[in-house]
Design a protein around this motif. Structure first.
Motif, PDB file in Angstrom:
ATOM      1  N   UNK A   1      -4.591  -6.699   7.313  1.00 17.11           N
ATOM      2  CA  UNK A   1      -4.672  -5.257   7.498  1.00 17.11           C
ATOM      3  C   UNK A   1      -5.120  -4.948   8.909  1.00 17.11           C
TER       4      UNK A   1
ATOM      5  N   UNK B   1      -5.439  -2.137  -5.259  1.00 19.09           N
ATOM      6  CA  UNK B   1      -5.444  -1.933  -3.803  1.00 19.09           C
ATOM      7  C   UNK B   1      -6.740  -2.499  -3.213  1.00 19.09           C
ATOM      8  N   UNK B   2      -7.847  -2.223  -3.887  1.00 18.67           N
ATOM      9  CA  UNK B   2      -9.131  -2.696  -3.370  1.00 18.67           C
ATOM     10  C   UNK B   2      -9.164  -4.227  -3.362  1.00 18.67           C
TER      11      UNK B   2
ATOM     12  N   UNK C   1       0.839  -1.209   0.000  1.00 21.52           N
ATOM     13  CA  UNK C   1       0.000   0.000   0.000  1.00 21.52           C
ATOM     14  C   UNK C   1       0.868   1.251   0.000  1.00 21.52           C
TER      15      UNK C   1
ATOM     16  N   UNK D   1      -7.783  -8.612   4.106  1.00 25.41           N
ATOM     17  CA  UNK D   1      -8.402  -7.808   5.147  1.00 25.41           C
ATOM     18  C   UNK D   1      -7.920  -8.153   6.553  1.00 25.41           C
TER      19      UNK D   1
ATOM     20  N   UNK E   1      -6.987  -5.523  -0.656  1.00 22.23           N
ATOM     21  CA  UNK E   1      -7.620  -5.264   0.625  1.00 22.23           C
ATOM     22  C   UNK E   1      -8.670  -6.320   0.952  1.00 22.23           C
ATOM     23  N   UNK E   2      -9.500  -6.658  -0.054  1.00 19.37           N
ATOM     24  CA  UNK E   2     -10.561  -7.614   0.239  1.00 19.37           C
ATOM     25  C   UNK E   2     -10.014  -9.003   0.534  1.00 19.37           C
TER      26      UNK E   2
END
Lengths: 411, 306
Positions: free
Chosen positions: A400, A389-390, A339, A397, A393-394
């Motif tokens: 993160x 990035x999305x 990120x 998660x 992220x999913x």
């Protein structure tokens, strides 16, 4: 303390339930506000240019195109008809200061010097017409509506994503639907290879991937390596060095920016990826070392000692025993490294000059300077940059949320 | 025999020490070349006049004296303070409130957490561009939303007065990052404390005031320091929204943007270094100040931690 009656208890429970519901609704309202910018980015990225600047805003990138025009031209004032005709056949009628433009296609209903009152029909335009479709080389189409004699009533230019519902030779009336304006997926192709820029996003993506992946490798290798030194060995000045390392986190990057720029300039590294990659192999950042060291401290030393008895040296202990054990912490570090590198703007801005070396962030910024008002294309380009990035992220998660939680609390 | 063991132990520990330094060596080298060395160099540069082409010329305190009469510098300092003073407290209160909501036991709470957290991952050029569009005075969603409430929205980034609030509002979109930290803090509060408060007949407000808030203060303290450091260094959002200018009329010219302009546009490397040092000193003072007053409000209760 006085005993509470059952009824009171019930009402208290009810009250708690109501409060919980109110909070629940507040939470969702807030969540909607938070997600709107991203939704808005995606819908705008799929819009046709005439769907963007509307008030109130259009939420969905869909609209219908109708054949609309005034079939009757009405007098806007009382008076005597004064008629002039332009070279292209356009007629102008002047009525007490109001000028009426009558296109060549229109049929005049009044004659010179006729007296009219406000609201009288002074000309009519055919309410029916024949459709003609011209396909252009760039996949856009032009739909023409002509009268019996082949004169043009109206024409539309439609993009490749707009589906005409009329065919060549059809007869249509005023008010009929001409086309469905579907999501403009072609915006993405236009944004990916912008005409106003020298490079495509393929180049920016490749550059970003090279910098991000090598940067993450550098950070993981060197921060774990150094953290092992801090966590497992006793040597003079270890604690002092650790304190120095932790305190470097406070130093703003701008302080070291200028001497570093000069250092990399004298090494001939300006406009290469080296200033963005090489430093990651020298420690990988104080925060990451700190995180890794905290994690290593939680692993019992018995494993190291057993390996030592089996004849492993420290490098082998590090590589064979500890690296596999710190993988969860590495995943967190890697994901944050991803990120960070993906979003980093200042370092590429300073060190990269030629557009062929640009990262996605720099390319996107340049894109906005060229397409400042084309919000459809700007949002498509932003979606292109944010999508990886999305996705990460999913899928990641857990790392993160756990990563932030542990690192935040331990710091 | 004893001597031999002692000797071998000594040998072992010397060997250990050497290995320790071996493992530390990448960081030590990086520290010397990319951090420590440059810090000293930048301190020296801040007393010099240097355009990168001719050799640096020592001018004593010239750069620092110049700052006090440089209205753009003073303005950049004002803008940076303005941003920090508003964005940090609002951000902290906002993220605590969201964290309290996200600490409820709802079925959809995981989805909600994801939604609130997401924008903090997308921070960067792309999200600044989204906001450029949201803040559009005529067709942006923000002014449309305000018009529904009967308010005529300002011109945001085109208005000297509203450009800074626009950037503050934009920064609030990223409160999810801190929210997760507070959430972890909330979940670390021992349940016995709440049970004890229940027995004492405490209501929701009392529980928050006397249990949650005090137990959360170490996390708030940590976050406060990190947020202040980060907000003093704001750059990307302003750069993207104003095309690197800090406009309109320098109303969003923040310190880091000014350092960037002085260094890489005007090639005043000495002056830029001096401003960077001032920024560093401001951050340092703020951090030390916060540590100093922390004793008064930060609540450490070691025994209560499991």
């Amino acid at each position: 303390m006085a005993k509470k009656s059952a009824g009171f208890f019930e009402s208290q429970k009810l009250q708690a339930g109501i409060t919980s519901w109110i909070l629940y609704i507040i939470a969702w309202c807030g969540a909607i506000v938070f997600v709107i910018p991203l939704v808005w980015m995606i819908t705008t990225s799929l819009k046709a240019p005439d769907q963007i600047f509307t008030n109130p805003p259009k939420w969905l990138p869909y609209s219908q195109l109708f054949l609309t025009y005034e079939t009757k031209i009405l007098a806007r004032n009382d008076g005597k008809i004064k008629l002039t005709t332009d070279a292209d056949g356009t007629k102008r009628i002047d009525l007490g200061g109001y000028s009426h433009v009558i296109p060549a296609i229109a049929e005049l209903k009044v004659r010179k010097n006729d007296r009219v009152v406000k609201g009288d029909v002074i000309a009519t335009i055919p309410a029916k017409g024949k459709v003609g479709i011209i396909e252009k080389a760039n996949k856009t189409k032009i739909i023409t509506i002509t009268d019996k004699t082949g004169r043009l009533i109206k024409e539309f230019q439609i993009s490749e994503d707009t589906k005409a519902v009329v065919k060549d030779g059809d007869t249509v009336s005023e008010g009929d639907k001409i086309a469905d304006v579907w999501p403009q997926w072609s915006n993405y192709a236009k944004a990916w290879a912008p005409k106003a820029l020298d490079e495509t996003f393929t180049k920016y993506l490749m550059n970003t991937l090279i910098i991000t992946i090598t940067g993450i490798i550098g950070v993981l290798l060197s921060s774990t390596f150094v953290a092992y030194g801090f966590a497992r060995f006793k040597f003079p000045y270890r604690d002092e060095l650790f304190l120095i390392m932790v305190s470097t986190m406070m130093i703003p990057a701008q302080v070291t920016m200028i001497p570093n720029f000069f250092l990399f300039k004298s090494l001939g590294w300006i406009d290469t990826f080296a200033p963005l990659i090489v430093p990651t192999f020298f420690g990988g950042g104080a925060f990451n070392i700190f995180l890794m060291r905290q994690f290593l401290m939680t692993i019992p030393t018995e494993l190291d000692e057993a390996a030592k008895i089996d004849g492993c040296n420290y490098l082998q202990i590090f590589w064979i025993i500890l690296v596999p054990l710190v993988k969860p912490a590495m995943a967190t570090t890697a994901i944050f490294g991803f990120v960070y590198n993906w979003n980093d703007f200042m370092n590429p801005l300073i060190y990269l000059n030629s557009t062929s070396n640009y990262t996605l962030a720099l390319g996107l910024q340049t894109f906005t300077t060229m397409y400042g008002t084309n919000y459809d294309l700007m949002m498509a380009a932003s979606t292109i940059v944010l999508l990886p990035i999305l996705i990460i992220f999913f899928f990641g998660q857990r790392f993160f949320i756990e990563g932030v939680a542990t690192s935040g609390l331990k710091g | 025999m004893e001597k031999a063991i002692k000797r071998s132990k000594l040998k072992m520990s010397t060997q250990d020490a050497i290995w320790g330094y071996v493992f530390l060596s990448p960081w030590i080298l990086g520290m010397i070349f990319f951090t420590g060395g440059p810090i000293i160099a930048s301190l020296i540069l801040s007393f010099c006049d240097w355009d990168l082409i001719t050799p640096p010329k020592i001018i004593g305190f010239g750069n620092f004296i110049k700052m006090f009469s440089d209205s753009r510098f003073l303005n950049s300092m004002f803008n940076t303070f303005y941003y920090t003073v508003f964005s940090v407290p609002i951000g902290i209160i906002g993220s605590i409130m969201v964290a309290l909501l996200m600490n409820q036991k709802w079925k959809t709470v995981r989805l909600l957490r994801t939604i609130y957290y997401l924008p903090s991952v997308t921070a960067g050029v792309a999200s600044a561009i989204i906001w450029m569009w949201l803040l559009n005075p005529d067709f942006g969603l923000i002014n449309y939303g305000l018009s529904l409430l009967g308010v005529t929205g300002p011109k945001w980034m085109a208005d000297e007065v509203w450009a800074k609030p626009a950037i503050i509002i934009m920064s609030l979109w990223g409160v999810g990052g801190n929210m997760i930290i507070y959430l972890a803090g909330l979940q670390g509060i021992p349940r016995q404390l709440y049970e004890a408060a229940d027995i004492d007949g405490a209501g929701m407000v009392d529980k928050f005031r006397y249990v949650t808030l005090p137990m959360l203060t170490p996390v708030i303290f940590f976050n406060l320091i990190m947020s202040v450091v980060a907000s003093f260094q704001i750059f990307t959002q302003v750069y993207v929204l104003t095309g690197g200018q800090g406009g309109p009329a320098d109303s969003t010219l923040v310190m880091v943007l000014y350092i960037y302009q002085q260094a890489f546009k005007f090639h005043n490397m000495g002056y830029a270094s001096a401003i960077a040092w001032i920024l560093f000193i401001i951050i340092l003072i703020f951090t030390l100040l916060q540590f100093k007053i922390a004793g008064g409000w930060v609540h450490y209760e070691g025994e209560l931690k499991k």
